[in-house]
Design a protein around this motif. Sequence first.
Motif, mmCIF file in Angstrom:
data_model
loop_
_atom_site.group_PDB
_atom_site.id
_atom_site.type_symbol
_atom_site.label_atom_id
_atom_site.label_comp_id
_atom_site.label_asym_id
_atom_site.label_seq_id
_atom_site.Cartn_x
_atom_site.Cartn_y
_atom_site.Cartn_z
ATOM 1 N N LYS A 13 1.167 6.046 -13.804
ATOM 2 C CA LYS A 13 2.145 5.114 -14.378
ATOM 3 C C LYS A 13 2.139 5.200 -15.904
ATOM 4 N N LEU A 43 0.814 -1.222 0.000
ATOM 5 C CA LEU A 43 0.000 0.000 0.000
ATOM 6 C C LEU A 43 0.847 1.272 0.000
ATOM 7 N N LYS A 53 3.949 1.856 1.972
ATOM 8 C CA LYS A 53 4.724 2.239 3.171
ATOM 9 C C LYS A 53 6.192 2.464 2.808
ATOM 10 N N ARG A 108 0.921 -3.249 -5.760
ATOM 11 C CA ARG A 108 1.986 -3.988 -6.427
ATOM 12 C C ARG A 108 1.409 -4.858 -7.555
HETATM 13 N N1 LIG Z 1 -0.052 5.916 -3.631
HETATM 14 C C1 LIG Z 1 0.833 5.358 -4.456
HETATM 15 N N2 LIG Z 1 1.259 6.018 -5.535
HETATM 16 C C2 LIG Z 1 2.140 5.447 -6.397
HETATM 17 N N3 LIG Z 1 2.666 4.221 -6.249
HETATM 18 C C3 LIG Z 1 2.271 3.519 -5.180
HETATM 19 C C4 LIG Z 1 1.346 4.037 -4.228
HETATM 20 N N4 LIG Z 1 1.147 3.106 -3.279
HETATM 21 C C5 LIG Z 1 1.910 2.062 -3.601
HETATM 22 N N5 LIG Z 1 2.600 2.299 -4.736
HETATM 23 C C6 LIG Z 1 3.526 1.390 -5.424
HETATM 24 O O1 LIG Z 1 3.174 0.061 -5.081
HETATM 25 C C7 LIG Z 1 4.329 -0.741 -4.914
HETATM 26 C C8 LIG Z 1 4.312 -1.342 -3.529
HETATM 27 O O2 LIG Z 1 4.495 -0.295 -2.574
HETATM 28 P P1 LIG Z 1 5.429 -0.464 -1.277
HETATM 29 O O3 LIG Z 1 6.587 -1.367 -1.569
HETATM 30 O O4 LIG Z 1 5.728 0.883 -0.752
HETATM 31 O O5 LIG Z 1 4.401 -1.237 -0.339
HETATM 32 P P2 LIG Z 1 4.504 -1.603 1.186
HETATM 33 O O6 LIG Z 1 3.327 -1.010 1.834
HETATM 34 O O7 LIG Z 1 5.858 -1.259 1.723
HETATM 35 O O8 LIG Z 1 4.315 -3.173 1.113
HETATM 36 P P3 LIG Z 1 4.972 -4.365 1.949
HETATM 37 O O9 LIG Z 1 4.233 -4.418 3.230
HETATM 38 O O10 LIG Z 1 4.718 -5.550 1.087
HETATM 39 O O11 LIG Z 1 6.422 -4.071 2.114
HETATM 40 C C9 LIG Z 1 5.518 0.171 -5.140
HETATM 41 O O12 LIG Z 1 5.979 0.005 -6.452
HETATM 42 C C10 LIG Z 1 4.958 1.565 -4.950
HETATM 43 O O13 LIG Z 1 5.637 2.521 -5.724
#
Ligand SMILES: Nc1ncnc2c1ncn2[C@@H]1O[C@H](COP(=O)(O)OP(=O)(O)OP(=O)(O)O)[C@@H](O)[C@H]1O
Length: 472
Positions: free
Chosen positions: A309, A176, A178, A339
Motif C-alpha cells: 500500500k 480477509l 474474499k 480492512r
Molecule cells: N492479501 C491482500 N492483499 C491486498 N489487499 C488485501 C488482501 N486481503 C485483503 N485486502 C484488502 O482488505 C480489504 C478487505 O478485503 P475484502 O473486502 O476482499 O474482504 P472480505 O473477505 O470480502 O470481507 P467481508 O467478509 O467483510 O466482505 C480490501 O480493501 C482488500 O483490498
Amino acid sequence: MTQEKWGQLRQKLLKTVGQNNYSTWIEPLEFQELHDGVAVFTVPTNFMGNYVSQNFADLILYELNSSGESVQRIAFRVAANSPARPATATASVGKRPTESKHATPTTETVSTDTRATGSAFDPLDSLQAAPLDARFTFDSFVVGKPNELAHAAARRVSEGGPVTFNPLVLYGGVGLGKTHLMHAIAWELKSKRPDLNVLYLSAEQFMYRFVQALRERRMMDFKHLFRSVDVLMVDDVQFIAGKDSTQEEFFHTFNALVDQNKQIIISADRAPGEIKDLEDRVKSRLQCGLVVDLHPTDYELRLGILQNKVQQHKATYPDLKIADGVLEFLAHRISTNVRVLEGALTRLFAFASLVGREIDMDLTQDCLADVLRASERKITVEEIQRKVSDYYNIRLSDIIGPKRLRSYARPRQVAMYLCKQLTSRSLPEIGRRFGGRDHTTVMHGVKRIEELKLTDGQIAEDVEMLRRALEA
Ligand SMILES: Nc1ncnc2c1ncn2[C@@H]1O[C@H](COP(=O)(O)OP(=O)(O)OP(=O)(O)O)[C@@H](O)[C@H]1O
C-alpha cells in the motif's frame, strides 16, 4: 406518494442498508413523483444514479410496494441544478481498470445518456452485474501463507480454461480478501476471455432480483437470464441462509449452470457446512467443488500488505516519508483484519499530509490511538474456557474439573492449546487455571491437539472456528 411517506420509508431503508450506505446513497435521493407506476427520484450525479440502480433499486422498489404503493419501476434523474445533463441511469460492469496512478477508489460504471423523462432502468431487462472495484486485481493482492491456496485456486479459475472444480468456494473471516479475489477473477476473465458472460453479484442482490421477478411475475425472464451466464460469482452466500425461496431458486440456478458445465464461484464467511440455516442440499452442492479457506493474516502477510500500500501511495505522492519500524509496529499491533489495517494506513497518510510531517512512531501513536487501543484487547484464559465449553456444549466446571471422559478431556485439550496459542501465559500458569494441573499435562494436551489438527479434519475445524470467534 407524499414526501412524508418517503421520509418514513427512508428510515426503513436505513435499518436494512446500514448507516454508511444510507448516508452515501439513500439520503441524497429526492423523491419527485410517482406517475404511471414509475417512481422518479432526483440524484446529484449520474454516477450516483447508476450505483443506486444497481445496488439498491430492488430494495427501494420492494419497500415502496410493501408500503402499499404500486410501483413497477424506479427512475433516477440528475437534478436540474447539477452540472451533469439529465439522464436516467443504467449500469454495467466496465472495462478493465487502466493502471491509474491515483489510488482513488473507483468502481467502473458505464452510463447511457438516454435523456430522461419517464423511461426507467429495469434490472431485469439485462443482466446487471454489480460494479467491480478497480483496485481489486491480482496485481494488488498480496500473497502469503494464509491465503496462498485461495489465491492459487482463484488464479486457476481466472484463466477461463476447462472447468476443473465447480464450484470454487472461498471462505474466511471478515476483511480477509474474499471480495478482492472475486473481483480479481472477474477482471482477469474479462480481459482474457471477453467472450464469456461473467456475472458478479452479492447474494443479497441475487435475492432482491429474485423477489422483484416474483412480484412482477417475470420468473421466466429471471431464470433465463441467470442460466445464460458463463461464469456466475456470488459473494457472501451466507446471506441467503434462512431465506427459503431464495435458497431454492439459488439451488436450481446452481444446478442448471453446473449441468451446462458453467463455472460458479462463491464466497462465504465460513465453511459451507457451518452456515446455519443453509439447506443441506445447498450445503452439499457447495461442498462438491473446491472449498478453500482464507486464514487469518499472519505478521508477514500484514507487513507485505502494508508495504504494498505504501508503494502504491508513493507512486502518487513521492514525498511520503515513513520512519523505520512504523510498518512493522502496525503489522504487529493491528491483527484484526486487513480492512482495519488499510484504514489505519489511510488515516496516517491523510494526517501526515495535513500536518506536513514524516510518519514516525509519535505521529502514528497520536493519530491511531483509538485503533491501537481497540486492537489491544487481550484474550484471557477464562474467555477461552468459556468459549470452548459453549462450543462443545459442556459445563465450564467440566473443562476445569477432574473428569477424564473423552467428551470432556478433548475440549479441555483444545482449550489448553488455544490458551498456549492466544495468550502469553506459561504452561504452569495455564495448568493452574485448569484446576491446578501440572505443566506436563498441559504440554501433552497442546501436543495432542497439534497432532490431531493434522489428521482429524473435525478438530482442525473446531480449533479454527474457536480461534476466529475469540479473535473477532
Ligand atoms: N492479501 C491482500 N492483499 C491486498 N489487499 C488485501 C488482501 N486481503 C485483503 N485486502 C484488502 O482488505 C480489504 C478487505 O478485503 P475484502 O473486502 O476482499 O474482504 P472480505 O473477505 O470480502 O470481507 P467481508 O467478509 O467483510 O466482505 C480490501 O480493501 C482488500 O483490498
